[in-house]
Motif scaffolding. Sequence first.
Motif, PDB file in Angstrom:
ATOM      1  N   ARG A 310       0.848  -1.108  -0.172  1.00 39.73           N
ATOM      2  CA  ARG A 310       0.094   0.210   0.176  1.00 39.73           C
ATOM      3  C   ARG A 310       0.888   1.301  -0.154  1.00 39.73           C
ATOM      4  N   TYR A 311       1.885   1.416   0.769  1.00 41.05           N
ATOM      5  CA  TYR A 311       2.998   2.297   0.734  1.00 41.05           C
ATOM      6  C   TYR A 311       3.472   2.466  -0.435  1.00 41.05           C
ATOM      7  N   GLY A 312       3.866   1.501  -1.351  1.00 36.11           N
ATOM      8  CA  GLY A 312       4.233   1.606  -2.688  1.00 36.11           C
ATOM      9  C   GLY A 312       3.363   2.243  -3.770  1.00 36.11           C
ATOM     10  N   ARG A 313       2.009   1.820  -3.435  1.00 39.67           N
ATOM     11  CA  ARG A 313       0.998   2.449  -4.432  1.00 39.67           C
ATOM     12  C   ARG A 313       0.869   3.942  -4.179  1.00 39.67           C
ATOM     13  N   LEU A 314       0.816   4.137  -2.680  1.00 39.13           N
ATOM     14  CA  LEU A 314       0.905   5.747  -2.544  1.00 39.13           C
ATOM     15  C   LEU A 314       1.814   6.562  -2.991  1.00 39.13           C
ATOM     16  N   THR A 315       3.173   5.925  -2.744  1.00 39.55           N
ATOM     17  CA  THR A 315       4.432   6.793  -3.265  1.00 39.55           C
ATOM     18  C   THR A 315       4.420   6.806  -4.634  1.00 39.55           C
ATOM     19  N   ALA A 316       4.127   5.680  -5.373  1.00 40.47           N
ATOM     20  CA  ALA A 316       4.058   5.877  -6.919  1.00 40.47           C
ATOM     21  C   ALA A 316       3.035   6.893  -7.223  1.00 40.47           C
ATOM     22  N   TRP A 317       1.835   7.102  -6.678  1.00 43.61           N
ATOM     23  CA  TRP A 317       0.972   8.033  -6.944  1.00 43.61           C
ATOM     24  C   TRP A 317       1.540   9.411  -6.491  1.00 43.61           C
ATOM     25  N   ALA A 318       2.268   9.679  -5.738  1.00 42.91           N
ATOM     26  CA  ALA A 318       2.915  10.988  -5.289  1.00 42.91           C
ATOM     27  C   ALA A 318       3.931  11.366  -6.362  1.00 42.91           C
ATOM     28  N   ARG A 319       4.855  10.215  -6.577  1.00 40.17           N
ATOM     29  CA  ARG A 319       5.734  10.518  -7.785  1.00 40.17           C
ATOM     30  C   ARG A 319       5.225  10.861  -9.277  1.00 40.17           C
ATOM     31  N   GLU A 320       4.088  10.191  -9.536  1.00 39.84           N
ATOM     32  CA  GLU A 320       3.441  10.209 -10.886  1.00 39.84           C
ATOM     33  C   GLU A 320       2.890  11.611 -11.184  1.00 39.84           C
ATOM     34  N   ARG A 321       1.973  12.095 -10.083  1.00 38.61           N
ATOM     35  CA  ARG A 321       1.138  13.204 -10.122  1.00 38.61           C
ATOM     36  C   ARG A 321       1.952  14.387  -9.785  1.00 38.61           C
ATOM     37  N   PHE A 322       2.909  14.506  -9.017  1.00 36.94           N
ATOM     38  CA  PHE A 322       3.724  15.435  -8.392  1.00 36.94           C
ATOM     39  C   PHE A 322       5.111  15.624  -8.667  1.00 36.94           C
ATOM     40  N   GLY A 323       5.520  14.619  -9.198  1.00 32.56           N
ATOM     41  CA  GLY A 323       6.872  14.680  -9.811  1.00 32.56           C
ATOM     42  C   GLY A 323       8.047  14.324  -8.499  1.00 32.56           C
ATOM     43  N   VAL A 324       7.402  14.047  -7.303  1.00 36.14           N
ATOM     44  CA  VAL A 324       8.287  14.307  -6.091  1.00 36.14           C
ATOM     45  C   VAL A 324       9.683  13.013  -6.423  1.00 36.14           C
TER      46      VAL A 324
END
Length: 508
Positions: A310-324
């Motif tokens: 679940r952490y992996g999915r949330l982190t991937a979303w933050a990276r994809e949507r905000f380029g973090v």
Amino acid sequence: MDIAGDTPGLAESYWMDSTEPTSYPTLADDLQVDVAVVGGGIAGLSTAWELVRAGRSVAVLEAGRIAAGVTGYTTAKLSALHTLVYAGIRSAQGAEAARLYATSQQQAIEHVARTADELAIDCELEQLPAYTYVESAEQVQRIQDEAEAAAAAGLPASFVTGTGLPFPVAGAVRLERQAQFHPRRYLLGLAEAIVEGGGAIYERTRVLDLDEGRPCRLTTEHGLAVTAADVVVTTHFPVFDRALLFARLVPHRELVVAAPIPADQDPGGMYITQADNTRSVRTAPYTDGRRLLIVTGESFTPGAGGVGDRYGRLTAWARERFGVKEIAYRWAAQDNRTTDQIPYVGRLHSAAEHAYVATGFGGWGMSNGVMSGLLLAALITGEPAPWAGLYDPRRLHPLREAAPMLKAQAKVAGHFVGDRLRSHADSVDDIAAGAGAVVRVRGERCAVYRDQAGTPHAVSATCTHLGCIVAFNDAERTWECPCHGSRFAVDGSVIQGPAQRPLQPRSL
Ligand code: FES
């Protein structure tokens, strides 16, 4: 596999990491006060502050450290826009209920701003709009309905198609005059004001028993007595549950990741969507002029497992949507939903005269915690409390609540029975370093964690609240109870109730 070690970011809440720990004394003698508040999170400290201001002698009794339980791990949005709540309340309980909900929540937000100003608390309070958005055109009607219902309830809400997010949305409710803040800075300032105002705060003071006489009498784990005319229970999930609220509360847990972003990429608002199993976004001031992007989501039942994924999915979303690029922090938040989506704040049970509770904030603990403080103080001092009926824990709407109550209880019964029938590992030898599992040992279910050095640690797997079987959280390395959300450290000590007693050690 060391799952916790594979998840990026410091495993701590930013709010906890950016403030000093507290060291209020532990209760050392019997005590007598006008009001005893059990639980030092935002609801308890807000209640204590209002009562100190009203001239009552008050003691806060906290089992751990104040503002360090659920409140220390929130996303700290001060918003009256609780995803999609107004259309639902209006259709189930009528327009007046929706108006009372809106007014009470908005008043709580404005009360924080006034209190921070009055007490000169620098809590990084920022006023900005809140949004509930959808990306799919099929969901737009729900958003339009919510915008209309929120506006009809008296809030400055509108339907928009443009937001500050770096991706397009199909539609959003935009609510003006909302706020975000640093919850611990606010509450640590409030705690100082409570003590300066004559109140007392005791930490590491766990209360085990409540006798609702006149006066009420509380007993601590060290056998000390606190007598009080009124008792307020603000322990998140109530530790004294005479109205059997546990049958009407459903725990859920959400994960949080936080990453620095350049200030000019700040989306300029607080956002939430139900898509992707919930995504919630806000920012906070951070180092070197940057902002800290705080993304919350992946709602799940405590003990459901797969937390590393679940952490992996949330982190991937933050990276994809905000380029973090760099995840600085990760933590998890927990709350309980009520069966009619409205918190329980008021007298503890139908015969209660001097015992009160606040719980079931549904993930919106900041505005609801402050609202609870205002409401409970009004009930205790006899001031008018226009929304007391809306939040009264003694309400029961059999027709509306029967289905969600039965669903919640069926789930609990499933865990109570089903989890007894299966082991999560066949033997202790199957448990890898850094992992945990429930294993049958000499006929008893044991919760076994193997540390990084390879040594297994065993405790009873039977939750000390009402006897469900705990499960391992692979990312936080804790034992969690799926029934009512109690959490335990790997040594069995209680991290979060309603359980009050630790899981007992077992030999292997
Ligand atoms: Fe209720 Fe575990 S929290 S049985």
